[in-house]
Design an enzyme around this catalytic site. Structure first.
Site, mmCIF file in Angstrom:
data_model
loop_
_atom_site.group_PDB
_atom_site.id
_atom_site.type_symbol
_atom_site.label_atom_id
_atom_site.label_comp_id
_atom_site.label_asym_id
_atom_site.label_seq_id
_atom_site.Cartn_x
_atom_site.Cartn_y
_atom_site.Cartn_z
ATOM 1 N N HIS A 283 -11.609 -0.269 -0.440
ATOM 2 C CA HIS A 283 -10.607 -1.178 0.114
ATOM 3 C C HIS A 283 -10.998 -1.608 1.521
ATOM 4 O O HIS A 283 -11.547 -0.814 2.296
ATOM 5 C CB HIS A 283 -9.256 -0.464 0.155
ATOM 6 C CG HIS A 283 -8.072 -1.364 0.062
ATOM 7 N ND1 HIS A 283 -8.150 -2.678 -0.353
ATOM 8 C CD2 HIS A 283 -6.764 -1.144 0.326
ATOM 9 C CE1 HIS A 283 -6.941 -3.210 -0.342
ATOM 10 N NE2 HIS A 283 -6.091 -2.309 0.066
ATOM 11 N N ARG B 286 -9.320 5.694 -4.917
ATOM 12 C CA ARG B 286 -9.289 4.591 -3.938
ATOM 13 C C ARG B 286 -9.632 5.124 -2.547
ATOM 14 O O ARG B 286 -8.981 6.040 -2.041
ATOM 15 C CB ARG B 286 -7.908 3.948 -3.952
ATOM 16 C CG ARG B 286 -7.659 2.927 -2.858
ATOM 17 C CD ARG B 286 -6.380 2.183 -3.157
ATOM 18 N NE ARG B 286 -5.736 1.652 -1.968
ATOM 19 C CZ ARG B 286 -4.616 0.924 -1.962
ATOM 20 N NH1 ARG B 286 -4.035 0.650 -3.127
ATOM 21 N NH2 ARG B 286 -4.084 0.500 -0.851
ATOM 22 N N LYS C 28 2.303 7.688 2.279
ATOM 23 C CA LYS C 28 1.323 6.681 2.689
ATOM 24 C C LYS C 28 2.017 5.494 3.347
ATOM 25 O O LYS C 28 3.231 5.300 3.221
ATOM 26 C CB LYS C 28 0.481 6.222 1.487
ATOM 27 C CG LYS C 28 1.213 5.655 0.283
ATOM 28 C CD LYS C 28 1.821 4.250 0.418
ATOM 29 C CE LYS C 28 0.820 3.145 0.621
ATOM 30 N NZ LYS C 28 0.271 2.650 -0.661
ATOM 31 N N SER D 51 1.773 -2.589 -9.491
ATOM 32 C CA SER D 51 1.563 -2.585 -8.044
ATOM 33 C C SER D 51 2.676 -1.869 -7.290
ATOM 34 O O SER D 51 3.849 -2.236 -7.397
ATOM 35 C CB SER D 51 1.465 -4.035 -7.561
ATOM 36 O OG SER D 51 1.583 -4.105 -6.162
ATOM 37 N N GLY D 52 2.291 -0.877 -6.484
ATOM 38 C CA GLY D 52 3.277 -0.194 -5.652
ATOM 39 C C GLY D 52 3.923 -1.131 -4.660
ATOM 40 O O GLY D 52 5.131 -1.036 -4.397
ATOM 41 N N LEU D 53 3.139 -2.039 -4.092
ATOM 42 C CA LEU D 53 3.699 -3.024 -3.160
ATOM 43 C C LEU D 53 4.730 -3.893 -3.865
ATOM 44 O O LEU D 53 5.843 -4.097 -3.360
ATOM 45 C CB LEU D 53 2.586 -3.897 -2.587
ATOM 46 C CG LEU D 53 3.054 -5.126 -1.806
ATOM 47 C CD1 LEU D 53 3.799 -4.723 -0.547
ATOM 48 C CD2 LEU D 53 1.899 -6.051 -1.475
ATOM 49 N N GLU E 222 -5.004 7.045 -3.897
ATOM 50 C CA GLU E 222 -5.750 6.760 -2.678
ATOM 51 C C GLU E 222 -5.801 7.986 -1.776
ATOM 52 O O GLU E 222 -4.926 8.853 -1.829
ATOM 53 C CB GLU E 222 -5.133 5.582 -1.935
ATOM 54 C CG GLU E 222 -3.703 5.793 -1.491
ATOM 55 C CD GLU E 222 -3.040 4.509 -1.019
ATOM 56 O OE1 GLU E 222 -2.924 4.332 0.210
ATOM 57 O OE2 GLU E 222 -2.646 3.698 -1.880
ATOM 58 N N ASP F 245 -0.215 5.425 -5.355
ATOM 59 C CA ASP F 245 -0.285 5.778 -3.936
ATOM 60 C C ASP F 245 -1.205 6.979 -3.742
ATOM 61 O O ASP F 245 -2.303 7.000 -4.258
ATOM 62 C CB ASP F 245 1.122 6.010 -3.382
ATOM 63 C CG ASP F 245 1.967 4.750 -3.425
ATOM 64 O OD1 ASP F 245 1.392 3.648 -3.399
ATOM 65 O OD2 ASP F 245 3.206 4.848 -3.490
ATOM 66 N N ASP G 293 -0.670 1.946 -9.888
ATOM 67 C CA ASP G 293 -0.877 2.243 -8.478
ATOM 68 C C ASP G 293 0.015 3.431 -8.129
ATOM 69 O O ASP G 293 1.231 3.285 -8.033
ATOM 70 C CB ASP G 293 -0.508 0.997 -7.662
ATOM 71 C CG ASP G 293 -0.585 1.215 -6.168
ATOM 72 O OD1 ASP G 293 -1.088 2.264 -5.735
ATOM 73 O OD2 ASP G 293 -0.138 0.317 -5.422
ATOM 74 N N ASN H 51 1.389 1.187 3.669
ATOM 75 C CA ASN H 51 0.615 0.086 3.104
ATOM 76 C C ASN H 51 -0.594 -0.222 3.980
ATOM 77 O O ASN H 51 -0.504 -0.251 5.208
ATOM 78 C CB ASN H 51 1.499 -1.153 2.959
ATOM 79 C CG ASN H 51 0.760 -2.297 2.292
ATOM 80 O OD1 ASN H 51 0.013 -3.035 2.925
ATOM 81 N ND2 ASN H 51 0.969 -2.443 1.002
ATOM 82 N N SER H 52 -1.715 -0.470 3.344
ATOM 83 C CA SER H 52 -2.990 -0.617 4.043
ATOM 84 C C SER H 52 -3.036 -1.795 5.002
ATOM 85 O O SER H 52 -3.845 -1.802 5.940
ATOM 86 C CB SER H 52 -4.128 -0.757 3.014
ATOM 87 O OG SER H 52 -4.185 0.361 2.169
ATOM 88 N N ASP I 186 6.696 -0.436 1.358
ATOM 89 C CA ASP I 186 5.661 0.203 0.546
ATOM 90 C C ASP I 186 5.153 1.402 1.330
ATOM 91 O O ASP I 186 4.078 1.372 1.937
ATOM 92 C CB ASP I 186 4.539 -0.806 0.267
ATOM 93 C CG ASP I 186 3.422 -0.221 -0.590
ATOM 94 O OD1 ASP I 186 3.686 0.774 -1.300
ATOM 95 O OD2 ASP I 186 2.295 -0.749 -0.537
#
Length: 293
Positions: free
Chosen positions: A184, A153, A115, A41-43, A109, A82, A80, A117-118, A53
Site C-alpha cells: 500500500h 497487507r 487501526k 471494503s472497511g472504508l 494489515e 483491518d 477487508d 485509515n491509511s 474507518d
C-alpha cells in the site's frame, strides 16, 4: 466454491480486477459491470454507518455486510478485515466465521488495533513483524478449506518506514504462509509501488490499491507483474456525489421532473432487487386451480 474460484484466478496469472462494495446492491452492480471479485471494503462499510474507518464497527457488523454481498452475487468476496480485530485469538475466530459464511478470502494489515485509515493524517502504528507473521500463520492454520485466501497487507510505506522495511515484512509474511502480498502507498505517483514490485524477489502474488495514483492503467499493472488490482472505494465515492447532486437539484428546482432522466428507473431498481424473478417464481409455483367433479 467461491474460494476455489478465487484460488483459480490467482493460479491463472491473469490480472484480477476487484471492485470495492459495501452492501448487496453495490456488489451486484460490480458483478454486472464485469469485475472478477468484490472487495468488502472497511472504508465503505463504515462510511455507510457514518462512522470513521477506525475499527468503530465490530467484526460482526462488517461480516454481516459481507454476507449480504455474498448472497447477492456469484463472484468471490474478499473481505477487508483491518488488522484482524485484535490479537491472534481474534484472528482465529475471525477466520472461522468468515470461512463458515462463505467468504473467498480475507485481507489483514500490519497496523496495530485499533487501526486508522491509511489516508488519514496522523501516526500509523505498525505491529512488529514477528507478531503479524504469527497472525498470518494462525489464519492459515485455522482455515479448513485449502482454497481460502489470506492476503497480508503491508503498511510500512504508509507509515513512512521505508522500502527495506516493506520488503522485510513481505518476505516474513510470505514465509508465514500469506497467499498474496498487498503493498500500500499514498503517494500521488506509483513510483513507490513500482520500486517495491521490482525489488521484491519472493513468489507471492502482488496486490495493489491505486486510490492515490490513478494514472496507473491495467496494461502497466500487468506489465509490472502485479496480479490483483483493487478499486477500493470508487463505488461509494461516486454514489455520494450522485446523491448529493440529485438532492441539491430537487431542493433547488422544487420538483423531481428535472432529475428523472438522470437517475435509474423504478424498473431498473425492481430488476436489481429480483422483483421480476420473484413474480415469475410465484406464477410457476402457484397452486393449480382445483377442478370440481
Amino acid at each position: 466454491m467461491k474460494a476455489q474460484k478465487l484460488r483459480e484466478l490467482l493460479n491463472s496469472k491473469k490480472l484480477i480486477r476487484v471492485m470495492g462494495a459495501h452492501n448487496g446492491l453495490s456488489a451486484k452492480l460490480a458483478e454486472q459491470a464485469g469485475f472478477d471479485a468484490i472487495w468488502a471494503s472497511g472504508l465503505e462499510i463504515s462510511a455507510t454507518h457514518s462512522v470513521p474507518d477506525a475499527n468503530i464497527l465490530t467484526m460482526t457488523e462488517n461480516l454481516q455486510a459481507a454476507i449480504s454481498m455474498n448472497q447477492a452475487t456469484s463472484i468471490p468476496i474478499i473481505c477487508d478485515c483491518d488488522s484482524g480485530y485484535g490479537n491472534v485469538n481474534n484472528v482465529i475466530r475471525m477466520v472461522k466465521e468468515y470461512e463458515r459464511n462463505g467468504m473467498a478470502g480475507i485481507c489483514i494489515e500490519d497496523k496495530q488495533f485499533p487501526k486508522l485509515n491509511s489516508f488519514v493524517e496522523g501516526p500509523q502504528k505498525l505491529t512488529p513483524i514477528e507478531e503479524f507473521a504469527g497472525k498470518i500463520r494462525a489464519a492459515k492454520d485455522t482455515q479448513l478449506d485449502p482454497n481460502f485466501v489470506v492476503i497480508a497487507r503491508i503498511e510500512a510505506l504508509i507509515a513512512g518506514q521505508g522500502m527495506q522495511e516493506a520488503l522485510n515484512r513481505a518476505y516474513a509474511y510470505e514465509e508465514a504462509g500469506a497467499d498474496a502480498i498487498l503493498i500500500h502507498s499514498k503517494q500521488k505517483q506509483p513510483h513507490e509501488i513500482i520500486s517495491f514490485v521490482e525489488s521484491y524477489k519472493g513468489s507471492a502474488p502482488m496486490v495493489i490499491v491505486p486510490t492515490t495514483y490513478p494514472t496507473l492503467d491495467v496494461e502497466q499493472i500487468s506489465n509490472f507483474g502485479i496480479q490483483m488490482v483493487i478499486y477500493a472505494n470508487h463505488g461509494l465515492r461516486s454514489s455520494i456525489k450522485a446523491m448529493q447532486e440529485t438532492f441539491d437539484r430537487i431542493l433547488k428546482e422544487g420538483n423531481t421532473a428535472g432529475v428523472e432522466l438522470d437517475i435509474s428507473t423504478m424498473q431498473e431498481v425492481f430488476e436489481l432487487q429480483g422483483m421480476y424473478e420473484m413474480r415469475r417464481q410465484e406464477d410457476k409455483y402457484s397452486a393449480a386451480p382445483v377442478t370440481l367433479k
